[in-house]
Design an enzyme around this catalytic site. Structure first.
Site, mmCIF file in Angstrom:
data_model
loop_
_atom_site.group_PDB
_atom_site.id
_atom_site.type_symbol
_atom_site.label_atom_id
_atom_site.label_comp_id
_atom_site.label_asym_id
_atom_site.label_seq_id
_atom_site.Cartn_x
_atom_site.Cartn_y
_atom_site.Cartn_z
ATOM 1 N N ASP A 180 0.788 -1.155 0.050
ATOM 2 C CA ASP A 180 0.005 -0.021 -0.045
ATOM 3 C C ASP A 180 0.746 1.308 -0.088
ATOM 4 O O ASP A 180 1.945 1.343 0.803
ATOM 5 C CB ASP A 180 -0.680 -0.092 1.285
ATOM 6 C CG ASP A 180 -1.911 1.018 1.380
ATOM 7 O OD1 ASP A 180 -2.723 1.132 0.253
ATOM 8 O OD2 ASP A 180 -1.847 1.897 2.142
ATOM 9 N N GLU A 220 14.489 -15.470 0.428
ATOM 10 C CA GLU A 220 15.222 -16.560 1.339
ATOM 11 C C GLU A 220 14.017 -17.676 1.471
ATOM 12 O O GLU A 220 14.404 -18.636 2.105
ATOM 13 C CB GLU A 220 14.946 -16.049 2.985
ATOM 14 C CG GLU A 220 16.359 -15.239 3.241
ATOM 15 C CD GLU A 220 16.220 -14.831 4.590
ATOM 16 O OE1 GLU A 220 15.631 -15.316 5.525
ATOM 17 O OE2 GLU A 220 16.707 -13.471 4.769
HETATM 18 O O1 ISL Z 1 -8.211 6.895 -3.316
HETATM 19 C C1 ISL Z 1 -7.461 7.727 -3.346
HETATM 20 C C2 ISL Z 1 -7.869 9.140 -3.075
HETATM 21 O O2 ISL Z 1 -9.302 9.127 -2.426
HETATM 22 C C3 ISL Z 1 -6.105 7.531 -3.594
HETATM 23 O O3 ISL Z 1 -5.356 8.800 -3.664
HETATM 24 C C4 ISL Z 1 -5.615 6.547 -2.701
HETATM 25 O O4 ISL Z 1 -5.836 7.197 -1.257
HETATM 26 C C5 ISL Z 1 -4.347 6.364 -2.860
HETATM 27 O O5 ISL Z 1 -4.047 5.473 -3.833
HETATM 28 C C6 ISL Z 1 -3.600 5.284 -1.651
HETATM 29 O O6 ISL Z 1 -4.469 4.170 -1.589
HETATM 30 C C7 ISL Z 1 -4.173 3.117 -0.522
HETATM 31 O O7 ISL Z 1 -3.839 3.554 0.796
HETATM 32 C C8 ISL Z 1 -5.005 4.607 1.468
HETATM 33 C C9 ISL Z 1 -6.087 3.814 1.429
HETATM 34 O O8 ISL Z 1 -7.369 4.676 2.105
HETATM 35 C C10 ISL Z 1 -6.455 3.156 0.039
HETATM 36 O O9 ISL Z 1 -7.599 2.367 0.241
HETATM 37 C C11 ISL Z 1 -5.351 2.201 -0.444
HETATM 38 O O10 ISL Z 1 -5.678 1.716 -1.686
HETATM 39 C C12 ISL Z 1 -4.380 4.860 2.834
HETATM 40 O O11 ISL Z 1 -3.878 3.397 3.352
#
Ligand code: ISL
Length: 545
Positions: free
Chosen positions: A212, A276
């Site tokens: 993520d 690993e």
């Molecule tokens: O969906 C977005 C804005 O509303 C994107 O900017 C999104 O937040 C970004 O792609 C990161 O996404 C990931 O991390 C976030 C989470 O909310 C999302 O669901 C996840 O896919 C924070 O952990």
């Protein structure tokens, strides 16, 4: 004829370069215990359905201990299962059950932040300024008289300030919700803890990780204001169209909290950890960076295996734009010898049917990406042709909706629970009121109808995934050649034996083709006769050469 090598590396027996990976959003897939939320046992119940669809792997969005302020992306214990989803034993049972169906299992890992409920953050709040406990996050004094102003002017990706003040006057950084304090990767405890988490799930049998906000873990210039923080957040949104390409490019060319050089060091270490382990484990990065050539740096040979390619998600149904985007992606990844990935939607974006303007185009687009070199990601419900759901504001739960005061509707519309059975309470998803309301007109999309309709989207996906498994043109080293085509048409060949034509116009079009037969079409109505192919409007067709 314009020749172009596929982005894939040398012939490979690895499972992931060409895989169809199905994203499960656990809260909305299937509820086994009647509490209105999906759970791990529900996913076990759904495995025969996924095996029959023909997916190679499932990736689960987070199911770890969490207050669930951001759909589980606020992790309070990354090495345990939240009771709403089940137990660690259920997770083990699910991994094993997936494997017994021949399906790989990918877990989600969230290195940018923890939940504020994580014991480390609680310890930080209860520790003095300058303590080691605080240095695992980004705590700073504020600016101005009494430090009443945040340390810089950054805006959270969910809107509102990116800093929240604590009772003793210091501020902590959160790029997302205030319940998601950003981790400070220059504290060695952080790296050590994530290594422990990787090993924990690898030992339990997972085949890989989706990372993520992989580009976000390292920050620079933390005490420097940004010249236009509001507009920067606009530019970072995948679905924000009210911005010109040149303005977006200017803003995204230097985001102080994204794509810093230091992140690559983290993933090189993680790669060593995976190396690993026996078997063929992989990692895929969510790294939405600009320009897209920067994404290729995450999949250099000693780093991650795949990076999501969101480029097509930002384009309309436009043949020229899609062709150049595909060509650019393949060329960029060829340099680092990594396979491409193709994504049409996920739990953060509008569903493809809604975004692209109807089921015909969505099916044609799916068949386009399914025919390209590399791996594909399918978001749960995409194979049912589900549109985004309409929701009343009272039902919305996404922090993006809450923090923006409702100006941003948030992402709940693509997270509505899956319909399993026609004419049943809650479409058979649960015996309880689901956590988000399902539309009244979803009977036609339910799994029981979808799996018996030979012309439905499910049947199309199933047939396409089957062809991807046996047809030699889908091998990792198969080349892609573009053929000349009229405006609005994409026409290419993958050797050996596959010809693909996409008609993005609203009219049937005649194309010259020496193909032998039709393998699969996104829409009825195309004809192959005496060297001429008549292809239906807004359709993709696969032909055997
Ligand atoms: O969906 C977005 C804005 O509303 C994107 O900017 C999104 O937040 C970004 O792609 C990161 O996404 C990931 O991390 C976030 C989470 O909310 C999302 O669901 C996840 O896919 C924070 O952990």
């Amino acid at each position: 004829m314009n020749s172009e090598l596929s982005a894939s590396a040398a012939p490979s027996k690895k499972w992931w370069p060409n895989a169809a990976i199905y994203q499960v959003y656990p809260r909305s897939f299937r509820d086994s215990n009647g509490d209105g939320e999906g759970d791990l046992r529900g996913i076990i119940e759904g495995l025969p359905y996924l095996a029959s669809l023909g997916v190679d792997a499932i990736w689960l969005s987070p199911f770890y201990t969490s207050p669930n302020k951001d759909g589980g992306y606020d992790v309070a214990n990354p090495r345990d299962v939240d009771p709403r989803f089940g137990t660690l034993a259920d997770a083990k049972a699910l991994i094993d059950a997936a494997h017994s169906h021949g399906i790989k299992f990918i877990a989600d890992i969230v290195p940018n932040h923890f939940s504020s409920a994580h014991p480390w953050f609680q310890e930080a709040l209860n520790s003095p300024k300058g303590s080691v406990a605080r240095s695992r996050f980004h705590f700073y004094d504020g600016r101005g008289p009494n430090g009443d102003n945040p340390p810089n002017n950054w805006i959270s990706i969910f809107r509102g300030p990116a800093w929240t003040r604590t009772p003793d006057g210091q501020w902590y950084l959160h790029l997302f919700d205030s319940s998601q304090p950003d981790l400070n990767w220059s504290n060695p405890d952080v790296a050590a803890d994530f290594e422990k988490t990787l090993r924990f799930w690898l030992d339990l049998g997972v085949d890989g990780f989706r990372i993520d906000v992989a580009h976000g873990a390292v920050k620079e210039n933390l005490l420097v204001d940004h010249r236009d923080p509001e507009r920067l957040i606009d530019a970072l949104r995948l679905d924000f169209l009210n911005i010109s390409e040149s303005e977006r490019a200017g803003l995204l060319s230097d985001v102080p909290f994204f794509d810093r050089e230091g992140v690559h060091e983290i993933y090189r270490k993680w790669r060593n950890v995976l190396n690993e382990y026996p078997g063929d484990r992989m990692m895929v990065a969510e790294a939405f960076v600009y320009p897209s050539s920067r994404a290729a740096r995450y999949v250099r040979p000693d780093e991650l295996h795949q990076v999501f390619n969101f480029n097509l998600m930002m384009l309309g149904w436009d043949a020229d734009a899609m062709r150049s985007s595909i060509q650019r992606t393949l060329a960029e990844l060829k340099d680092v010898k990594a396979p491409a990935t193709w994504v049409l939607n996920n739990h953060d974006t509008p569903r493809v049917v809604t975004r692209i303007g109807g089921i015909d185009k969505a099916r044609a687009l799916a068949m386009l990406i399914h025919s390209l070199p590399g791996g594909i990601y399918i978001y749960q419900g995409e194979e049912l042709g589900l549109p985004s759901a309409e929701l009343p504001d009272e039902a919305r739960q996404d922090p993006a909706f809450i923090r923006s005061g409702g100006t941003d509707k948030g992402r709940d519309e693509c997270r509505v629970p899956i319909p399993w059975k026609t004419h049943q309470l809650h479409y058979g998803f649960s015996t309880h009121e689901p956590w988000l309301p399902q539309p009244k007109d979803w009977d036609g999309y339910a799994v029981d109808v979808a799996t018996t309709d030979p012309n439905g989207t499910y049947a199309l996906y199933k047939e396409s995934l089957k062809l991807r498994h046996w047809h030699p043109a889908f091998s990792a080293d198969s080349e892609l050649y573009w053929l000349d085509s009229d405006a609005g048409v994409m026409h290419f060949v993958r050797e050996p034996g596959l010809e693909v034509v996409v008609n993005t116009t609203d009219q049937p079009i005649v194309v010259e083709s020496n193909a032998q037969s039709i393998l699969l079409q996104s829409k009825e109505g195309s004809e192959l006769d005496g060297g001429k192919l008549t292809i239906a409007a807004n359709a993709t067709i696969w032909l055997q050469r």
